[in-house]
Design an enzyme around this catalytic site. Structure first.
Site, PDB file in Angstrom:
ATOM      1  N   ARG A   1     -12.151  -8.374   5.239  1.00 63.46           N
ATOM      2  CA  ARG A   1     -12.315  -9.168   4.015  1.00 63.46           C
ATOM      3  C   ARG A   1     -11.081  -8.995   3.131  1.00 63.46           C
ATOM      4  O   ARG A   1     -11.003  -8.068   2.330  1.00 63.46           O
ATOM      5  CB  ARG A   1     -13.575  -8.746   3.252  1.00 63.46           C
TER       6      ARG A   1
ATOM      7  N   ASP B   1      -8.288  -9.474   0.198  1.00 62.62           N
ATOM      8  CA  ASP B   1      -8.384  -9.657  -1.250  1.00 62.62           C
ATOM      9  C   ASP B   1      -7.752 -10.970  -1.683  1.00 62.62           C
ATOM     10  O   ASP B   1      -7.050 -11.638  -0.911  1.00 62.62           O
ATOM     11  CB  ASP B   1      -7.675  -8.510  -1.974  1.00 62.62           C
TER      12      ASP B   1
ATOM     13  N   TYR C   1      -1.365  -5.159   9.747  1.00 59.10           N
ATOM     14  CA  TYR C   1      -0.864  -5.922   8.609  1.00 59.10           C
ATOM     15  C   TYR C   1       0.652  -5.820   8.533  1.00 59.10           C
ATOM     16  O   TYR C   1       1.256  -4.867   9.042  1.00 59.10           O
ATOM     17  CB  TYR C   1      -1.442  -5.385   7.295  1.00 59.10           C
TER      18      TYR C   1
ATOM     19  N   ARG D   1      -1.784  -1.855   0.163  1.00 58.53           N
ATOM     20  CA  ARG D   1      -0.921  -2.120  -0.990  1.00 58.53           C
ATOM     21  C   ARG D   1      -0.611  -0.846  -1.777  1.00 58.53           C
ATOM     22  O   ARG D   1       0.443  -0.737  -2.396  1.00 58.53           O
ATOM     23  CB  ARG D   1      -1.555  -3.194  -1.875  1.00 58.53           C
TER      24      ARG D   1
END
Length: 293
Positions: free
Chosen positions: A59, A61, A122, A210
């Protein structure tokens, strides 16, 4: 759905989206989300009264992109038989241009887009060019207004690899573990000067990628030594100096799954709440979640 399990067919969707105009993946009342757009498109093209519900690998952001996202949906067998052949093209005509479904396929037994995944990969992209970001890349690359030392960032990254409690780099959620196995974390400078981090783990907790990137940027620009991110990790609490960098530099690139024969075992393992060696076992149910990044 009212159909019995035997009447349903599980369909895997491979998809991509530009996250800039979305309030994240998960459906939210009054907000534009990736899940909401795809589910509504499925409802319309399949001519269903009840909106099909998607389960996703991660999921993402608000503002985060995806090139290799995976989801699944359970459809009545008759609906799939009637519409499956033309569904991909019909979705392409119904979906907005910033989200695409690239592939639809019947999933093997025990496949679960979330719990079957063995890792997610990622990429985060940053430029330290004094003139800023290429205007054609501005929605996908962060500008860092300090020169960055690639070697120092990679040295810092090596101290974060392995299985750890990443509480210092995660936004905690009630009942969820922050133990993750970080399998890969490395930086390269592309020919165009953009620095690209590859971040791969079995799963990620909220804001983890992040936050890790934010810590390594502080090392890269000389504000912190290379050992600092690992020291923050060892303390196990949020450090105010660790900034969660902006979402637009982050893209979910790939989700990996085991062989079909291993899917059932993987599902069970993913649902178990993990602990580190020497820590008392916690109740199950808080295993590797889909929340991110």
């Amino acid at each position: 759905m009212s159909d019995t399990v035997s009447d349903l067919v599980r369909i895997r969707l491979d998809l991509a989206y530009d996250g800039r105009q979305f309030s994240g993946w998960a459906r939210q009342r009054g907000q534009r989300t990736v899940q909401g757009e795809i589910e509504e498109a499925l409802r319309v093209v399949l001519r269903q009264e009840v909106t099909p519900e998607l389960t996703v690998a991660g999921r993402t952001d608000a503002g985060v992109h995806a090139r290799g996202q995976v989801a699944h949906v359970d459809l009545p067998a008759g609906v799939w038989a009637e519409h499956g052949e033309h569904l991909l093209r019909r979705l392409a005509g119904r979906l907005p241009m910033d989200v695409r479904v690239w592939r639809l396929s019947e999933a093997p037994p025990h496949f679960d887009a979330r719990f079957s995944a063995v890792w997610r990969r990622y990429a985060y992209r940053v430029t330290d060019h004094p003139g800023g970001v290429d205007p054609l890349l501005r929605g996908h690359v962060l500008w860092h207004n300090w020169p960055l030392d690639l070697d120092a960032m990679n040295e810092a990254a090596r101290g974060l690899l392995g299985e750890h409690d990443f509480a210092a780099y995660c936004k905690k959620r009630e009942g969820a573990t922050t133990i993750r196995t970080l399998q890969r974390l490395e930086w390269v400078r592309r020919p165009d000067g953009v620095l690209e981090a590859t971040v791969q783990a079995d799963a990620f907790c909220h804001n983890m990628v992040r936050s890790l990137v934010g810590a390594m940027l502080f090392v890269g620009d000389g504000h912190r030594p290379a050992e600092w991110p690992a020291k923050v990790l060892a303390v196990g609490v949020r450090d105010s100096a660790v900034h969660v960098v902006r979402p637009h530099g982050l893209t979910l690139e790939e989700v990996a799954y085991p062989a079909d024969s291993e899917l059932e075992a993987r599902n069970l393992a993913s649902r178990n709440k993990r602990t580190l060696p020497g820590v008392a076992t916690l109740p199950s149910g808080g295993g590797a979640g889909a929340g991110c990044c």
